[in-house]
Design an enzyme around this catalytic site. Structure first.
Site, PDB file in Angstrom:
ATOM      1  N   THR A 133     -42.843  88.752  20.917  1.00  0.00           N
ATOM      2  CA  THR A 133     -41.723  87.860  21.198  1.00  0.00           C
ATOM      3  C   THR A 133     -40.443  88.319  20.512  1.00  0.00           C
ATOM      4  OG1 THR A 133     -40.914  85.623  20.724  1.00  0.00           O
ATOM      5  CG2 THR A 133     -42.584  86.463  19.257  1.00  0.00           C
ATOM      6  N   ASP A 134     -39.310  87.906  21.066  1.00  0.00           N
ATOM      7  CA  ASP A 134     -38.032  88.214  20.406  1.00  0.00           C
ATOM      8  C   ASP A 134     -37.834  87.371  19.140  1.00  0.00           C
ATOM      9  OD1 ASP A 134     -37.537  85.732  21.590  1.00  0.00           O
ATOM     10  OD2 ASP A 134     -35.770  86.381  22.721  1.00  0.00           O
ATOM     11  N   GLU A 135     -38.663  86.340  18.951  1.00  0.00           N
ATOM     12  CA  GLU A 135     -38.492  85.481  17.771  1.00  0.00           C
ATOM     13  C   GLU A 135     -38.751  86.227  16.470  1.00  0.00           C
ATOM     14  OE1 GLU A 135     -40.001  81.554  17.804  1.00  0.00           O
ATOM     15  OE2 GLU A 135     -39.601  81.259  19.923  1.00  0.00           O
ATOM     16  N   TYR A 158     -44.972  80.431  13.471  1.00  0.00           N
ATOM     17  CA  TYR A 158     -45.326  81.162  14.695  1.00  0.00           C
ATOM     18  C   TYR A 158     -44.719  82.561  14.692  1.00  0.00           C
ATOM     19  CZ  TYR A 158     -44.598  82.968  19.369  1.00  0.00           C
ATOM     20  OH  TYR A 158     -44.516  83.804  20.443  1.00  0.00           O
ATOM     21  N   LYS A 162     -46.432  86.360  14.539  1.00  0.00           N
ATOM     22  CA  LYS A 162     -46.258  87.415  15.548  1.00  0.00           C
ATOM     23  C   LYS A 162     -45.666  88.675  14.907  1.00  0.00           C
ATOM     24  CE  LYS A 162     -46.939  87.345  19.479  1.00  0.00           C
ATOM     25  NZ  LYS A 162     -48.180  87.659  20.275  1.00  0.00           N
TER      26      LYS A 162
HETATM   27  O1  TDX Z   1     -38.481  68.929  23.699  1.00  0.00           O
HETATM   28  C1  TDX Z   1     -37.839  69.945  23.375  1.00  0.00           C
HETATM   29  N1  TDX Z   1     -36.481  69.841  23.184  1.00  0.00           N
HETATM   30  C2  TDX Z   1     -35.689  70.895  22.809  1.00  0.00           C
HETATM   31  O2  TDX Z   1     -34.481  70.760  22.640  1.00  0.00           O
HETATM   32  C3  TDX Z   1     -38.449  71.231  23.192  1.00  0.00           C
HETATM   33  C4  TDX Z   1     -39.932  71.407  23.384  1.00  0.00           C
HETATM   34  C5  TDX Z   1     -37.643  72.291  22.832  1.00  0.00           C
HETATM   35  N2  TDX Z   1     -36.313  72.137  22.625  1.00  0.00           N
HETATM   36  C6  TDX Z   1     -35.489  73.309  22.257  1.00  0.00           C
HETATM   37  C7  TDX Z   1     -36.013  74.157  21.143  1.00  0.00           C
HETATM   38  C8  TDX Z   1     -35.559  75.554  21.552  1.00  0.00           C
HETATM   39  O3  TDX Z   1     -34.229  75.792  21.107  1.00  0.00           O
HETATM   40  O4  TDX Z   1     -35.478  74.143  23.421  1.00  0.00           O
HETATM   41  C9  TDX Z   1     -35.572  75.530  23.075  1.00  0.00           C
HETATM   42  C10 TDX Z   1     -36.811  76.101  23.690  1.00  0.00           C
HETATM   43  O5  TDX Z   1     -37.918  75.549  22.996  1.00  0.00           O
HETATM   44  P1  TDX Z   1     -39.434  75.985  23.312  1.00  0.00           P
HETATM   45  O6  TDX Z   1     -39.690  75.796  24.757  1.00  0.00           O
HETATM   46  O7  TDX Z   1     -40.324  75.288  22.331  1.00  0.00           O
HETATM   47  O8  TDX Z   1     -39.384  77.551  23.062  1.00  0.00           O
HETATM   48  P2  TDX Z   1     -38.909  78.409  21.767  1.00  0.00           P
HETATM   49  O9  TDX Z   1     -39.071  77.650  20.514  1.00  0.00           O
HETATM   50  O10 TDX Z   1     -37.553  78.974  22.061  1.00  0.00           O
HETATM   51  O11 TDX Z   1     -40.018  79.562  21.793  1.00  0.00           O
HETATM   52  C11 TDX Z   1     -40.385  80.151  23.038  1.00  0.00           C
HETATM   53  O12 TDX Z   1     -39.831  81.410  23.231  1.00  0.00           O
HETATM   54  C12 TDX Z   1     -40.346  82.476  22.501  1.00  0.00           C
HETATM   55  C13 TDX Z   1     -41.893  80.208  23.173  1.00  0.00           C
HETATM   56  O13 TDX Z   1     -42.476  78.943  22.900  1.00  0.00           O
HETATM   57  C14 TDX Z   1     -42.473  81.264  22.286  1.00  0.00           C
HETATM   58  O14 TDX Z   1     -43.869  81.344  22.462  1.00  0.00           O
HETATM   59  C15 TDX Z   1     -41.845  82.566  22.617  1.00  0.00           C
HETATM   60  O15 TDX Z   1     -42.332  83.558  21.783  1.00  0.00           O
END
Ligand code: TDX
Length: 351
Positions: A133-135, A158, A162
């Protein structure tokens, strides 16, 4: 080529297997222990193909993994199995250390042993492809992009797990000569994503008329990649990537979270058969921010474009529309995916 795919019942893994079976001549053995996010129905279209087989095995189980290698004798491993939800890693890091770190170690050791048992020409052809992942690169400010040379700086349990797994993979290449390739991708979206991640959670909550939680002010930026574009990129790297190299994969689609949620609301106003929740924007609810929330991710994908000719085919506009339509047409899949396991509650606030 026979490819052992770990995590093939997951969101990205299943897209890779559907692509491998329907668009290539490779054979696949899917190794998955079917955690809460694993779902074999994602493979219904390909599971009767003679080039597909399934092994219900946990990648931390050394003996079971070794048995899979002995029975199937793969020429490549695509390692996608991982705990992937950042909010869950805040609540309970242990599973992330086990699966992502110990599981990767187990796969590396089993691959190294298995490769030694292959004839010389196959030892040269063997590949271990680690999907990451880019994270791992941490957070960007308002400018700049992650390249393959960006230093690691993970923020969450997480992303730290990774990052650790990426380091293990490179060490197994340098120390033991295991032929590895690595990829680091941006945020994926598309059909069959577990409805805990931003896009599917927003769609399914909007359909149910539930609040749409936006963390903080919704100003955080993610770079969105359609999952089938990612699957094509992964197969290109496996087939043509250079040993020891890393390739960043991104969708050239940076969006603020609030803009993503508003766009989904607009699509729901247009496409949802349930008209009672219009306008869906009224469901948007700003909630407490995620601890350690990375501000911005954005990928420079010029290396994979230049070296392997890959480029994303889906625009965010077309991909998001397709995704909303898919969730609206597959409500039963969503209900069954979360049944008794997840009801959309807020995760990741524990200190
Ligand atoms: O309910 C929410 N509200 C919200 O504002 C959720 C679930 C997330 N968010 C925000 C958090 C993040 O800035 O949205 C963005 C995206 O969140 P996620 O879908 O949880 O993804 P993220 O945390 O960015 O991580 C994802 O991208 C990289 C994946 O879950 C990882 O597995 C991947 O490696």
């Amino acid at each position: 080529m026979k490819i052992l795919v770990t995590g093939g019942a997951g969101f990205i893994g299943s897209a890779v297997i559907r692509h491998l079976i329907s668009k290539t001549q490779h054979s696949v053995v899917n190794v998955d222990c079917l955690t809460y996010a694993g779902n074999l129905s994602t493979l219904d279209h390909v599971s009767s193909n003679p080039r597909y087989s399934f092994e219900k095995v946990n990648i931390c189980d050394t003996a079971a993994v070794q048995g899979v290698f002995e029975r199937h004798r793969p020429l490549a491993v695509m390692h996608l199995a991982a705990e992937s939800h950042v909010d869950r890693s805040i609540d309970g890091p242990s599973a992330f250390i086990q699966t992502n770190v110990v599981g990767t170690y187990t796969m590396l050791e089993a691959s190294r042993r298995h490769r030694q048992s292959l004839p010389a020409d196959e030892q040269g052809a063997f590949r271990f492809h680690h999907i990451s992942t880019d994270e791992v690169y941490g957070s960007l400010g308002d400018e700049g992009l992650f390249t393959e040379k960006t230093s690691y700086d993970p923020s969450s349990p997480y992303s730290a797990s990774k990052a650790a797994s990426d380091h293990l993979v490179r060490a197994w290449n340098r120390t033991y000569g295991l032929p590895v390739v690595l990829t680091n991708c941006s945020n994926n979206y598309g059909p069959y994503q577990y409805p805990e991640k931003l896009i599917p959670l927003t769609i399914t909550s909007a359909l149910a008329g539930k609040p749409l939680p936006v963390y903080g002010k919704g100003e955080n930026v993610r770079d969105w990649l359609y999952v089938d574009d990612h699957a094509r990129a992964l197969v290109a790297v496996l087939e043509r990537g250079l040993v020891g190299e890393t390739y960043n994969i991104g969708g050239n689609s940076e969006r603020k979270n609030i803009d993503v949620v508003r766009t989904i609301c607009g699509l729901m106003d247009e496409l949802s058969p349930n008209t009672t929740n219009r306008p869906h924007e009224k469901l948007i609810t700003f909630v407490t921010d995620r601890p350690g929330h990375d501000h911005r991710y954005a990928i420079d994908a010029s290396k994979i474009h230049r070296d392997l000719g890959w480029t994303p085919e889906e625009s965010f506009t077309s991909g998001l529309r397709k995704t909303v339509q898919w969730y609206l047409s597959n409500e039963d899949w969503c209900r069954q995916a979360v049944a008794d396991r997840y009801s959309g509650e807020r995760l990741g606030l524990k200190s």
